[in-house]
Design a protein around this motif. Structure first.
Motif, PDB file in Angstrom:
ATOM      1  N   GLY A  80      11.714   5.344  -9.646  1.00  0.00           N
ATOM      2  CA  GLY A  80      11.071   5.197  -8.264  1.00  0.00           C
ATOM      3  C   GLY A  80      11.990   5.044  -7.161  1.00  0.00           C
ATOM      4  N   VAL A 131      13.829  11.812 -11.100  1.00  0.00           N
ATOM      5  CA  VAL A 131      12.296  11.532 -11.348  1.00  0.00           C
ATOM      6  C   VAL A 131      11.487  12.456 -12.600  1.00  0.00           C
ATOM      7  CG1 VAL A 131      10.134  11.957 -10.101  1.00  0.00           C
ATOM      8  CG2 VAL A 131      12.250  10.873  -8.687  1.00  0.00           C
ATOM      9  N   SER A 161       1.989  10.558 -11.459  1.00  0.00           N
ATOM     10  CA  SER A 161       3.469  10.762 -10.918  1.00  0.00           C
ATOM     11  C   SER A 161       3.748  12.369 -11.285  1.00  0.00           C
ATOM     12  CB  SER A 161       4.426   9.825 -11.796  1.00  0.00           C
ATOM     13  OG  SER A 161       5.882  10.412 -11.557  1.00  0.00           O
ATOM     14  N   GLN A 174       5.090   9.059  -4.999  1.00  0.00           N
ATOM     15  CA  GLN A 174       5.862   9.290  -6.096  1.00  0.00           C
ATOM     16  C   GLN A 174       6.609   8.188  -6.297  1.00  0.00           C
ATOM     17  OE1 GLN A 174       6.778  12.716  -7.748  1.00  0.00           O
ATOM     18  NE2 GLN A 174       6.837  10.933  -9.064  1.00  0.00           N
ATOM     19  N   ALA A 175       7.016   7.575  -5.417  1.00  0.00           N
ATOM     20  CA  ALA A 175       8.047   6.064  -5.667  1.00  0.00           C
ATOM     21  C   ALA A 175       6.998   5.067  -6.263  1.00  0.00           C
ATOM     22  CB  ALA A 175       8.508   5.646  -4.557  1.00  0.00           C
ATOM     23  N   SER A 176       5.540   4.797  -5.657  1.00  0.00           N
ATOM     24  CA  SER A 176       4.546   3.845  -6.084  1.00  0.00           C
ATOM     25  C   SER A 176       4.263   4.130  -7.392  1.00  0.00           C
ATOM     26  CB  SER A 176       3.545   4.029  -5.236  1.00  0.00           C
ATOM     27  OG  SER A 176       3.911   3.756  -3.866  1.00  0.00           O
ATOM     28  N   CYS A 177       4.014   5.189  -7.861  1.00  0.00           N
ATOM     29  CA  CYS A 177       3.552   5.585  -9.258  1.00  0.00           C
ATOM     30  C   CYS A 177       4.433   5.136 -10.143  1.00  0.00           C
ATOM     31  CB  CYS A 177       3.168   7.107  -9.650  1.00  0.00           C
ATOM     32  SG  CYS A 177       1.570   7.673  -8.351  1.00  0.00           S
ATOM     33  N   LEU A 178       5.805   5.630 -10.073  1.00  0.00           N
ATOM     34  CA  LEU A 178       6.720   5.235 -10.764  1.00  0.00           C
ATOM     35  C   LEU A 178       7.169   3.801 -11.100  1.00  0.00           C
ATOM     36  CD1 LEU A 178       9.054   8.091 -10.144  1.00  0.00           C
ATOM     37  CD2 LEU A 178       8.101   7.869 -12.289  1.00  0.00           C
ATOM     38  N   VAL A 179       7.237   3.124  -9.628  1.00  0.00           N
ATOM     39  CA  VAL A 179       7.356   1.592  -9.939  1.00  0.00           C
ATOM     40  C   VAL A 179       6.201   0.794 -10.487  1.00  0.00           C
ATOM     41  CG1 VAL A 179       7.494  -0.363  -8.390  1.00  0.00           C
ATOM     42  CG2 VAL A 179       8.823   1.547  -7.760  1.00  0.00           C
ATOM     43  N   THR A 220       9.687  10.532 -15.596  1.00  0.00           N
ATOM     44  CA  THR A 220       8.375  10.577 -15.616  1.00  0.00           C
ATOM     45  C   THR A 220       8.049  11.089 -16.973  1.00  0.00           C
ATOM     46  OG1 THR A 220       7.960  11.131 -13.386  1.00  0.00           O
ATOM     47  CG2 THR A 220       6.254  11.849 -14.707  1.00  0.00           C
ATOM     48  N   THR A 277       1.707   7.209 -14.504  1.00  0.00           N
ATOM     49  CA  THR A 277       2.706   8.221 -15.329  1.00  0.00           C
ATOM     50  C   THR A 277       1.997   9.943 -14.982  1.00  0.00           C
ATOM     51  OG1 THR A 277       2.445   8.338 -17.540  1.00  0.00           O
ATOM     52  CG2 THR A 277       4.088   6.937 -16.920  1.00  0.00           C
TER      53      THR A 277
END
Length: 578
Positions: free
Chosen positions: A514, A361, A453, A414-419, A365, A450
């Protein structure tokens, strides 16, 4: 968790915590300036080959030197580059006066261009000073064949940040957060100021490398000092608000760069204030958690009494004793008798899963963030304006992150921001190059995701790792972030193979990260763990009994503690032997 109870007793998030967090966050206003400084100090101004003296040019050509405009002279000596604009790296070996006399249209065209012989810039370059008065590019001619040295300076700086993450992460777990933070302030102030007086490119790179090390020391230790003095319920709000200082700092950088426009003055402006931060940093209190776990109970008690008095609870300062502290943190203190290394971040199953996921991660990021943020001149608008826009988008992005962190938890955020950042980067692949506004808008959205994230991962990492290895863990994961920031500029070279390839790499990396983020445990409203055993036990409870046996098997490898002394294979091991 004993220490969390003590924090609540001495005022929770009181006056001390407010002052403490504010003083730790103010330097964040200039931390963005350090990481993004290369956009301006190494900006590439418009340039073309230098040409001989104008008076001697026209001799023998029946042309009056006084009648020649700058544009006419350039048209006679500088070829037109492929597409439009003057060539930046070549000039005619002999003046092409037939392109000038009676044929000057006022625009750069390829009319009457001959196959005249050209050469590289033998007499240096002339730089346009409209956007920049002076940069390291114009001072040391980092153009044409030396162009890669511009990006190398940023890579060297990020290498320093990487080295700092490795070195300062481990040292602060051994010598304390406060001491290393004070030293980092001093190192950045001194060496950052020296950078402004660099006599050569080599000296500049050396100073920037050492400055980058100090930046890591500041970020890692400031985060830990904040987290370890803040009650559990306040961590989300404090973490997000602190990140706004970094965001606002991006806009301050744009303002300073626009006002000064000289790289030496700008370097001084963003580094000299750290002398002030160094002076007032002596007010900070060392982490009482860290002091307790390093068997310095008397010092921990002194700091706790100080915090209680500042929070307006002097009566509690007399009630809390060393014995009370040790009874509250007995298990944590016993566990701390072991010397921890990076190996301990990977030895037990839960810690191993957390560390691997966090490394992915952090890398992705930083990789996506700096891939978007470190090449502002490609957008075709004012570099100062785009820096302001890139900074401003962080405010709504982080406000949304604050809401999702508080209501949906760290893992989902965290997962949503990256995806979402991956989706935006992929979408930009299909936007035609002539639709510059749409492409810039999508890039700004990607930057926002990002940034959100980053906000989450700093807080998330501090909450996932236990106190005994928190700084070591932050150092390891930050190392991966620095690797990502160093790799990001190199990926841009792939556009020579396929224009969409850099975006595919950036987006694919964010998407994979993500997915990895989904496998991290949730820490919303969960007290900070102090030991590796705490982490393993909590995760076993969340995963159910099916994970208990392998976790217990790994925990059996931890040294046995009896009456404050570690036992290995039933034998007593003295502390000096550890």
């Amino acid at each position: 968790m004993g220490f969390a109870d003590i924090l609540d007793e001495i005022g929770g998030f009181g006056r001390f915590q407010m002052i403490h967090v504010t003083l730790l966050s103010i330097p964040g206003l200039l931390m963005a300036s350090q990481n993004l400084l290369n956009n301006f100090t190494a900006g590439t101004p418009g340039h073309h080959c230098n040409i001989p003296n104008r008076t001697s040019l026209a001799l023998g050509q029946n042309i009056s030197a006084s009648d020649l405009s700058d544009q006419e002279v350039l048209q006679a000596f500088i070829p037109v580059a492929e597409g439009s604009g003057l060539s930046k790296c070549t000039r005619y070996t002999e003046a092409q006066w037939h392109l000038v006399k009676g044929n000057v249209s006022g625009t750069w065209t390829r009319t009457n261009v001959t196959d005249a012989e050209t050469e590289t810039c033998q007499d240096g370059w002339i730089y346009d000073k409209t956007e920049f008065q002076a940069t390291i590019v114009s001072e040391w001619d980092l153009v044409c064949t030396l162009r890669p040295l511009k990006q190398m300076s940023q890579t060297i700086y990020m290498g320093g940040v990487l080295a700092g993450a490795i070195i300062f992460g481990g040292l602060s777990d051994r010598f304390g957060r406060r001491a290393l933070l004070i030293w980092s302030y001093f190192q950045l102030a001194t060496l950052g100021t020296c950078t402004a007086f660099s006599p050569s490119y080599l000296a500049y790179c050396i100073f920037r490398f050492l400055t980058g090390m100090a930046v890591s020391g500041i970020i890692l230790n400031a985060v830990s000092l904040k987290v370890e003095w803040i009650p559990t319920k306040s961590r989300t709000l404090v973490g997000t608000i602190s990140s706004f200082f970094f965001t606002f700092g991006q806009m301050i950088l744009a303002g300073l760069a626009y006002t000064l426009r000289d790289w030496r003055k700008l370097q001084m402006a963003v580094c000299s204030p750290f002398f002030i931060f160094f002076i007032y940093s002596w007010w900070y209190s060392e982490s009482a958690r860290w002091l307790m776990l390093n068997r310095r109970s008397d010092e921990a008690l002194k700091h706790i009494h100080r915090v209680a008095r500042i929070n307006g609870k002097p009566e509690l300062a007399q009630k809390i004793t060393v014995e009370m502290l040790e009874s509250h943190m007995h298990k944590e203190v016993q566990s701390s008798k072991k010397i921890y290394t990076v190996y301990d971040l990977l030895r037990t199953p839960v810690m191993r899963q957390i560390s691997i996921c966090l490394m992915v991660v952090w890398f992705s990021t930083s990789f996506a963030y700096y891939g978007l943020a470190m090449d502002l001149q490609k957008f075709g608008v004012s570099i100062y304006l785009i820096q302001v826009i890139f900074g401003a988008v962080d405010f709504p992005a982080k406000l949304v992150a604050l809401g999702t962190l508080s209501f949906f938890g760290r893992r989902v955020t965290q997962a949503s921001c990256l995806v979402l950042s991956a989706a935006v980067i992929f979408a930009n692949i299909f936007v035609p190059a002539e639709m510059q506004t749409v492409r810039t808008t999508l890039a700004v959205l990607g930057k926002g995701f990002t940034s959100a994230s980053f906000t989450c991962i700093y807080l998330f990492t501090g909450e996932l790792y236990p106190t005994v290895v928190r700084q070591t863990g932050m150092g390891l994961t930050s190392t991966m972030a620095r690797v990502g920031s160093m790799a990001a500029p190199a990926v841009l070279i792939l556009d020579e193979v396929l224009p969409a390839l850099p975006s595919i790499v950036y987006g694919g990396s964010a998407l994979v990260a993500g997915i990895f983020a989904i496998f991290l445990p949730e820490t919303l409203n969960v007290p900070l763990p102090d030991t590796i055993e705490d982490v393993e036990e909590k995760w076993v409870k969340q995963k159910g009994r099916s994970a208990q046996e392998p976790a217990e098997k790994e925990l059996a490898l931890l040294p046995e503690v009896k009456d404050g002394v570690e036992l290995v294979d039933g034998k007593t091991i003295g502390l000096n032997a550890l």
